[in-house]
Design a protein around this motif. Sequence first.
Motif, PDB file in Angstrom:
ATOM      1  N   ALA A 216     -92.161  11.761 -45.534  1.00 48.83           N
ATOM      2  CA  ALA A 216     -93.079  12.334 -44.547  1.00 48.83           C
ATOM      3  C   ALA A 216     -92.618  13.726 -44.134  1.00 48.83           C
ATOM      4  O   ALA A 216     -93.437  14.647 -43.988  1.00 48.83           O
ATOM      5  N   TYR A 217     -91.319  13.899 -43.951  1.00 46.40           N
ATOM      6  CA  TYR A 217     -90.810  15.216 -43.569  1.00 46.40           C
ATOM      7  C   TYR A 217     -90.963  16.229 -44.700  1.00 46.40           C
ATOM      8  O   TYR A 217     -91.286  17.399 -44.453  1.00 46.40           O
ATOM      9  N   ARG A 218     -90.724  15.794 -45.937  1.00 45.12           N
ATOM     10  CA  ARG A 218     -90.904  16.716 -47.075  1.00 45.12           C
ATOM     11  C   ARG A 218     -92.361  17.169 -47.152  1.00 45.12           C
ATOM     12  O   ARG A 218     -92.648  18.336 -47.437  1.00 45.12           O
ATOM     13  N   TRP A 219     -93.284  16.233 -46.904  1.00 42.22           N
ATOM     14  CA  TRP A 219     -94.702  16.585 -46.894  1.00 42.22           C
ATOM     15  C   TRP A 219     -94.998  17.546 -45.748  1.00 42.22           C
ATOM     16  O   TRP A 219     -95.724  18.536 -45.919  1.00 42.22           O
ATOM     17  N   ALA A 220     -94.440  17.300 -44.565  1.00 45.61           N
ATOM     18  CA  ALA A 220     -94.676  18.165 -43.412  1.00 45.61           C
ATOM     19  C   ALA A 220     -94.153  19.574 -43.653  1.00 45.61           C
ATOM     20  O   ALA A 220     -94.704  20.548 -43.115  1.00 45.61           O
ATOM     21  N   CYS A 221     -93.112  19.701 -44.465  1.00 46.74           N
ATOM     22  CA  CYS A 221     -92.570  21.034 -44.763  1.00 46.74           C
ATOM     23  C   CYS A 221     -93.614  21.938 -45.413  1.00 46.74           C
ATOM     24  O   CYS A 221     -93.566  23.163 -45.261  1.00 46.74           O
ATOM     25  N   THR A 222     -94.565  21.351 -46.119  1.00 49.93           N
ATOM     26  CA  THR A 222     -95.604  22.167 -46.759  1.00 49.93           C
ATOM     27  C   THR A 222     -96.526  22.805 -45.729  1.00 49.93           C
ATOM     28  O   THR A 222     -97.251  23.747 -46.045  1.00 49.93           O
ATOM     29  N   GLN A 223     -96.514  22.282 -44.494  1.00 51.98           N
ATOM     30  CA  GLN A 223     -97.343  22.826 -43.418  1.00 51.98           C
ATOM     31  C   GLN A 223     -96.524  23.632 -42.405  1.00 51.98           C
ATOM     32  O   GLN A 223     -97.087  24.130 -41.432  1.00 51.98           O
ATOM     33  N   ALA A 224     -95.216  23.727 -42.619  1.00 51.96           N
ATOM     34  CA  ALA A 224     -94.336  24.286 -41.588  1.00 51.96           C
ATOM     35  C   ALA A 224     -93.753  25.653 -41.936  1.00 51.96           C
ATOM     36  O   ALA A 224     -92.994  26.210 -41.144  1.00 51.96           O
ATOM     37  N   HIS A 225     -94.093  26.243 -43.058  1.00 49.84           N
ATOM     38  CA  HIS A 225     -93.497  27.512 -43.474  1.00 49.84           C
ATOM     39  C   HIS A 225     -93.740  28.596 -42.431  1.00 49.84           C
ATOM     40  O   HIS A 225     -94.877  28.928 -42.097  1.00 49.84           O
ATOM     41  N   GLY A 226     -92.649  29.146 -41.895  1.00 49.76           N
ATOM     42  CA  GLY A 226     -92.732  30.237 -40.938  1.00 49.76           C
ATOM     43  C   GLY A 226     -93.300  29.849 -39.579  1.00 49.76           C
ATOM     44  O   GLY A 226     -93.605  30.734 -38.773  1.00 49.76           O
TER      45      GLY A 226
ATOM     46  N   ALA B 212     -85.664  16.914 -38.684  1.00 46.96           N
ATOM     47  CA  ALA B 212     -85.746  18.237 -38.062  1.00 46.96           C
ATOM     48  C   ALA B 212     -84.974  19.263 -38.888  1.00 46.96           C
ATOM     49  O   ALA B 212     -85.410  20.410 -39.048  1.00 46.96           O
ATOM     50  N   ALA B 213     -83.833  18.838 -39.434  1.00 53.08           N
ATOM     51  CA  ALA B 213     -83.057  19.734 -40.290  1.00 53.08           C
ATOM     52  C   ALA B 213     -83.832  20.081 -41.557  1.00 53.08           C
ATOM     53  O   ALA B 213     -83.791  21.218 -42.044  1.00 53.08           O
ATOM     54  N   GLU B 214     -84.551  19.109 -42.088  1.00 55.51           N
ATOM     55  CA  GLU B 214     -85.386  19.362 -43.266  1.00 55.51           C
ATOM     56  C   GLU B 214     -86.463  20.398 -42.945  1.00 55.51           C
ATOM     57  O   GLU B 214     -86.695  21.340 -43.707  1.00 55.51           O
ATOM     58  N   LEU B 215     -87.112  20.232 -41.800  1.00 51.40           N
ATOM     59  CA  LEU B 215     -88.144  21.180 -41.380  1.00 51.40           C
ATOM     60  C   LEU B 215     -87.568  22.579 -41.158  1.00 51.40           C
ATOM     61  O   LEU B 215     -88.213  23.586 -41.470  1.00 51.40           O
ATOM     62  N   ALA B 216     -86.355  22.642 -40.633  1.00 51.82           N
ATOM     63  CA  ALA B 216     -85.731  23.934 -40.343  1.00 51.82           C
ATOM     64  C   ALA B 216     -85.444  24.744 -41.600  1.00 51.82           C
ATOM     65  O   ALA B 216     -85.232  25.962 -41.523  1.00 51.82           O
ATOM     66  N   SER B 217     -85.449  24.088 -42.759  1.00 56.99           N
ATOM     67  CA  SER B 217     -85.206  24.819 -44.007  1.00 56.99           C
ATOM     68  C   SER B 217     -86.371  25.737 -44.373  1.00 56.99           C
ATOM     69  O   SER B 217     -86.213  26.636 -45.198  1.00 56.99           O
ATOM     70  N   VAL B 218     -87.546  25.519 -43.755  1.00 54.63           N
ATOM     71  CA  VAL B 218     -88.712  26.354 -44.071  1.00 54.63           C
ATOM     72  C   VAL B 218     -89.364  26.953 -42.831  1.00 54.63           C
ATOM     73  O   VAL B 218     -90.096  27.942 -42.929  1.00 54.63           O
ATOM     74  N   ALA B 219     -89.134  26.387 -41.658  1.00 54.65           N
ATOM     75  CA  ALA B 219     -89.835  26.815 -40.450  1.00 54.65           C
ATOM     76  C   ALA B 219     -89.185  28.048 -39.834  1.00 54.65           C
ATOM     77  O   ALA B 219     -88.032  28.391 -40.105  1.00 54.65           O
ATOM     78  N   ARG B 220     -89.938  28.707 -38.967  1.00 53.12           N
ATOM     79  CA  ARG B 220     -89.412  29.832 -38.198  1.00 53.12           C
ATOM     80  C   ARG B 220     -88.319  29.343 -37.256  1.00 53.12           C
ATOM     81  O   ARG B 220     -87.240  29.901 -37.177  1.00 53.12           O
ATOM     82  N   TRP B 221     -88.639  28.308 -36.505  1.00 59.54           N
ATOM     83  CA  TRP B 221     -87.642  27.568 -35.744  1.00 59.54           C
ATOM     84  C   TRP B 221     -88.154  26.165 -35.466  1.00 59.54           C
ATOM     85  O   TRP B 221     -89.348  25.906 -35.516  1.00 59.54           O
ATOM     86  N   VAL B 222     -87.229  25.253 -35.182  1.00 62.79           N
ATOM     87  CA  VAL B 222     -87.554  23.848 -34.959  1.00 62.79           C
ATOM     88  C   VAL B 222     -86.812  23.360 -33.719  1.00 62.79           C
ATOM     89  O   VAL B 222     -85.631  23.670 -33.529  1.00 62.79           O
ATOM     90  N   VAL B 223     -87.518  22.601 -32.899  1.00 60.81           N
ATOM     91  CA  VAL B 223     -86.887  21.889 -31.793  1.00 60.81           C
ATOM     92  C   VAL B 223     -87.013  20.398 -32.075  1.00 60.81           C
ATOM     93  O   VAL B 223     -88.116  19.890 -32.278  1.00 60.81           O
ATOM     94  N   GLY B 224     -85.871  19.699 -32.101  1.00 57.49           N
ATOM     95  CA  GLY B 224     -85.870  18.247 -32.221  1.00 57.49           C
ATOM     96  C   GLY B 224     -85.822  17.637 -30.836  1.00 57.49           C
ATOM     97  O   GLY B 224     -84.918  17.945 -30.048  1.00 57.49           O
ATOM     98  N   LEU B 225     -86.787  16.793 -30.528  1.00 52.04           N
ATOM     99  CA  LEU B 225     -86.891  16.187 -29.190  1.00 52.04           C
ATOM    100  C   LEU B 225     -86.747  14.683 -29.291  1.00 52.04           C
ATOM    101  O   LEU B 225     -87.358  14.044 -30.150  1.00 52.04           O
ATOM    102  N   ASP B 226     -85.934  14.115 -28.397  1.00 51.48           N
ATOM    103  CA  ASP B 226     -85.759  12.669 -28.367  1.00 51.48           C
ATOM    104  C   ASP B 226     -85.301  12.267 -26.971  1.00 51.48           C
ATOM    105  O   ASP B 226     -84.717  13.075 -26.239  1.00 51.48           O
ATOM    106  N   SER B 227     -85.563  11.006 -26.616  1.00 46.76           N
ATOM    107  CA  SER B 227     -85.119  10.507 -25.319  1.00 46.76           C
ATOM    108  C   SER B 227     -83.697   9.971 -25.361  1.00 46.76           C
ATOM    109  O   SER B 227     -83.100   9.725 -24.311  1.00 46.76           O
TER     110      SER B 227
END
Length: 280
Positions: A27-37, A51-66
């Motif tokens: 699911a995260y690998r698929w989301a990376c295709t929508q997260a570039h920049g 979140a680390a996977e997303l950060a490889s392509v995104a401008r920035w990422v915030v991981g949120l958890d309780s």
Amino acid sequence: MIRLPTTERVTPDSWALRVTFWQSLAAYRWACTQAHGKRVLDVGCGDGYGAAELASVARWVVGLDSDRSALRHAAQRYRTPNLSWVQATAERLPFRSGSIDVVCCFQVLEHLANPAHFLAEVRRVLAPGGLLLLTTPNREAVLSGLNPHHVREYDAESLRNLLASFFEHVEGLGVFPSARVRTYRETNRQAVERLLRLDRFGLHQRLPPELRARLHALGTLLVRRWINRHTRQLVESIGVADFAIGPGDLSHAIDLVGIARRREPAPNQEFPLDERVLQD
């Protein structure tokens, strides 16, 4: 502090939940295709591998958890300049309105007592044209009602209706398993059903919620370890590629995928980027 075993969070190191980890990572690998920049928020990030996977392509990422301990582990393991961590709940996102381009929420919706509060918050923090990407177990593909951690399980219609009440553009996809994964899941289902037949009077349903949740986690881990030991070659052959995300007959999907887009801005209307996304 000792962390109790759970099957609701997976990590790259979990042998018992190895197949579930690949399912989650797909699911995260698929989301990376929508997260570039893009400016990305990962709600329910757990131990942070996604979140680390997303950060490889995104401008920035915030991981949120309780879960503070999960975030502490994530911060120690994944260190990149464009990745940060915030402790908060899904129903109250501590971000400025219109400050996020993509919200990812994988295997979280089924745990929420007030999904409407969460979706209203997502709509608020998304920039115009922003995307919500989420997954949730398909009620038609699981032993519905067995998992005490799930507040509600969804089918394709109920998920679409929920998302459509908050977003103008909604699309439904599915996570479809390979033949190898179908074999593994059927083996697991048969083992669980054999155990349930031992509880002829459904006594597990009458246990206190906390005890029932612990027993469910322990039982699931024991069953998965047994299956993995006896089908080791099959388990080791399964990877991310065994989980395809796309359109199809959603009654055959193991997870439902929801894509919701906030309305685009009107022509010539400007929405300046705000790097200070955390609210004061």
